[in-house]
Design a protein around this motif. Structure first.
Motif, short mmCIF file in Angstrom:
data_model
loop_
_atom_site.label_atom_id
_atom_site.label_comp_id
_atom_site.label_asym_id
_atom_site.label_seq_id
_atom_site.Cartn_x
_atom_site.Cartn_y
_atom_site.Cartn_z
N GLN A 54 56.88 39.39 -67.47
CA GLN A 54 58.03 39.84 -66.72
C GLN A 54 58.91 38.65 -66.33
OE1 GLN A 54 58.74 43.05 -66.23
NE2 GLN A 54 56.89 43.64 -67.33
N GLY A 55 60.22 38.78 -66.56
CA GLY A 55 61.16 37.73 -66.19
C GLY A 55 61.26 36.60 -67.18
N LEU A 56 60.46 36.66 -68.25
CA LEU A 56 60.50 35.60 -69.26
C LEU A 56 60.69 36.23 -70.63
CD1 LEU A 56 57.41 33.46 -68.14
CD2 LEU A 56 59.82 32.93 -67.73
N ASN A 57 61.45 35.58 -71.46
CA ASN A 57 61.61 36.05 -72.84
C ASN A 57 60.44 35.50 -73.66
OD1 ASN A 57 62.69 37.21 -75.14
ND2 ASN A 57 64.04 35.48 -75.55
N LEU A 58 59.25 36.01 -73.35
CA LEU A 58 58.02 35.45 -73.90
C LEU A 58 57.07 36.56 -74.31
CD1 LEU A 58 56.66 32.71 -74.45
CD2 LEU A 58 55.66 32.84 -72.17
N LYS A 59 56.61 36.52 -75.54
CA LYS A 59 55.72 37.54 -76.09
C LYS A 59 54.43 36.88 -76.57
CE LYS A 59 56.00 41.44 -79.37
NZ LYS A 59 56.87 42.06 -80.40
N PHE A 60 53.30 37.48 -76.20
CA PHE A 60 52.00 36.96 -76.60
C PHE A 60 51.35 37.98 -77.53
CE2 PHE A 60 47.37 36.42 -75.86
CZ PHE A 60 47.24 35.08 -76.18
N LEU A 61 51.12 37.59 -78.78
CA LEU A 61 50.52 38.48 -79.76
C LEU A 61 49.01 38.43 -79.63
CD1 LEU A 61 52.73 37.55 -82.86
CD2 LEU A 61 53.13 39.33 -81.14
N VAL A 62 48.40 39.54 -79.26
CA VAL A 62 46.94 39.62 -79.07
C VAL A 62 46.30 39.98 -80.41
CG1 VAL A 62 45.06 40.76 -77.84
CG2 VAL A 62 47.26 40.37 -76.69
N ASN A 63 45.49 39.06 -80.96
CA ASN A 63 44.83 39.33 -82.24
C ASN A 63 43.32 39.45 -82.13
OD1 ASN A 63 44.00 36.58 -82.14
ND2 ASN A 63 45.90 35.95 -83.16
N ASP A 64 42.78 39.26 -80.93
CA ASP A 64 41.34 39.45 -80.73
C ASP A 64 41.09 39.56 -79.23
OD1 ASP A 64 38.67 39.72 -81.28
OD2 ASP A 64 38.28 37.61 -81.63
N VAL A 65 40.07 40.33 -78.87
CA VAL A 65 39.71 40.51 -77.46
C VAL A 65 38.19 40.50 -77.37
CG1 VAL A 65 40.01 41.93 -75.39
CG2 VAL A 65 41.74 42.00 -77.20
N ARG A 66 37.67 39.68 -76.47
CA ARG A 66 36.22 39.57 -76.27
C ARG A 66 35.90 39.64 -74.78
NH1 ARG A 66 33.48 38.83 -81.43
NH2 ARG A 66 35.27 38.87 -82.86
N SER A 67 34.65 39.95 -74.49
CA SER A 67 34.19 40.00 -73.11
C SER A 67 33.02 39.05 -72.92
CB SER A 67 33.76 41.43 -72.75
OG SER A 67 33.32 41.50 -71.41
N LYS A 68 33.09 38.25 -71.86
CA LYS A 68 32.02 37.30 -71.56
C LYS A 68 31.75 37.34 -70.06
CE LYS A 68 30.61 32.47 -72.05
NZ LYS A 68 31.01 31.11 -72.51
N ASP A 69 30.51 37.71 -69.72
CA ASP A 69 30.10 37.78 -68.30
C ASP A 69 31.05 38.67 -67.50
OD1 ASP A 69 28.00 35.99 -68.84
OD2 ASP A 69 29.29 34.27 -68.50
N GLY A 70 31.51 39.76 -68.11
CA GLY A 70 32.35 40.71 -67.40
C GLY A 70 33.82 40.34 -67.38
N ILE A 71 34.18 39.20 -67.96
CA ILE A 71 35.57 38.76 -67.99
C ILE A 71 36.12 38.97 -69.40
CG2 ILE A 71 37.12 36.79 -67.73
CD1 ILE A 71 35.05 35.65 -65.75
#
Length: 258
Positions: free
Chosen positions: A62-79
């Motif tokens: 929000q408020g920034l002309n910035l896009k983050f492309l998510v290519n993988d998602v993992r979980s470690k210790d609940g995070i």
């Protein structure tokens, strides 16, 4: 406990069909492989696990002309760790990505729906086994990736019954798909969860826990943390391509068709 050590709130856990949401940035860093990692206070992105691949998509700050492309998602210790790359970012990003920045999340709809269909199809096959006389097979590992999904069970099918059982399993599964039925996911007390799962839960579910139980229609449920279709009919059609029984295990290979 520091903010970035607090377990991520899993919004997909409560609403499996939500594809857009907002969250707050807790921290970010650059991994050894060069990819950036973002940690948010909550997420609708499913992290790879349970035989189901991770969601992909993008984040917008929000408020920034910035896009983050998510290519993988993992979980470690609940995070939950969101891996990816910034689109069109030049220079350093530390000065503009402040803790507490609001982020909009967008999950790739096509990938989520396909993964949910494959995952739900695997559960539907579990439900169909007793209906075709294979109730002795105990669920084990599963692989719900699109390159060759399968479900594995402890127990065997006699070789002379294999071909007939393959046809029966496919017919029974598609019959349930044609009937349809709402899919639900509820976090329940252990005893209540056990009742919805045929009176018993797998040994890996702690007795003091409150498991998340997924039900396809009025069929018995099962503990599961993944995403699923809205209605059984959304699976569309199952093709059981092969069944193998070897060394006390049976593996059923399947796919979903349009």
């Amino acid at each position: 406990m520091s903010m970035d050590k607090i377990p991520t709130e899993l919004d997909y856990y409560h609403d499996m069909w939500k594809l857009q949401s907002t969250a707050t940035l807790l921290s970010h860093y650059k991994g050894d492989d060069g990819r950036h990692v973002l940690i948010l206070d909550r997420t609708i992105f499913y992290p790879q696990g349970g035989g189901q691949p991770a969601d992909t998509g993008f984040l917008h700050f929000q408020g920034l002309n910035l896009k983050f492309l998510v290519n993988d998602v993992r979980s470690k210790d609940g995070i939950v760790l969101h891996y990816g790359v910034f689109e069109g970012l030049g220079g350093e990003f530390e000065d503009i990505l402040e803790r507490g920045k609001e982020v909009s999340l967008f999950v790739d709809e096509h990938r989520r729906k396909l993964n949910s269909r494959l995952h739900s199809a695997g559960h539907l096959l579990d439900i169909c086994l007793p209906k075709i006389g294979l109730g002795h097979l105990e669920p084990g590992k599963a692989y719900h990736f699109s390159d060759g999904p399968w479900v594995e069970y402890k127990g065997v099918i006699p070789q002379n019954e294999m071909q007939n059982k393959q046809k029966e399993l496919e017919q029974e599964a598609n019959a349930l798909i044609s009937m349809g039925g709402k899919v639900s996911a509820d976090i329940l007390l252990y005893d209540e969860a056990a009742k919805l799962c045929g009176g018993i839960l797998p040994e890996y579910v702690p007795k003091e826990s409150t498991p998340r139980i997924v039900r396809l229609g009025d069929n018995p449920g099962c503990p599961c943390g993944g995403t699923h279709v809205v209605d059984i009919s959304d699976i569309t059609k199952i093709k059981v391509s092969q069944i193998r029984s070897k060394k006390g295990m049976t593996k059923v290979f399947y796919n979903v068709e349009s």
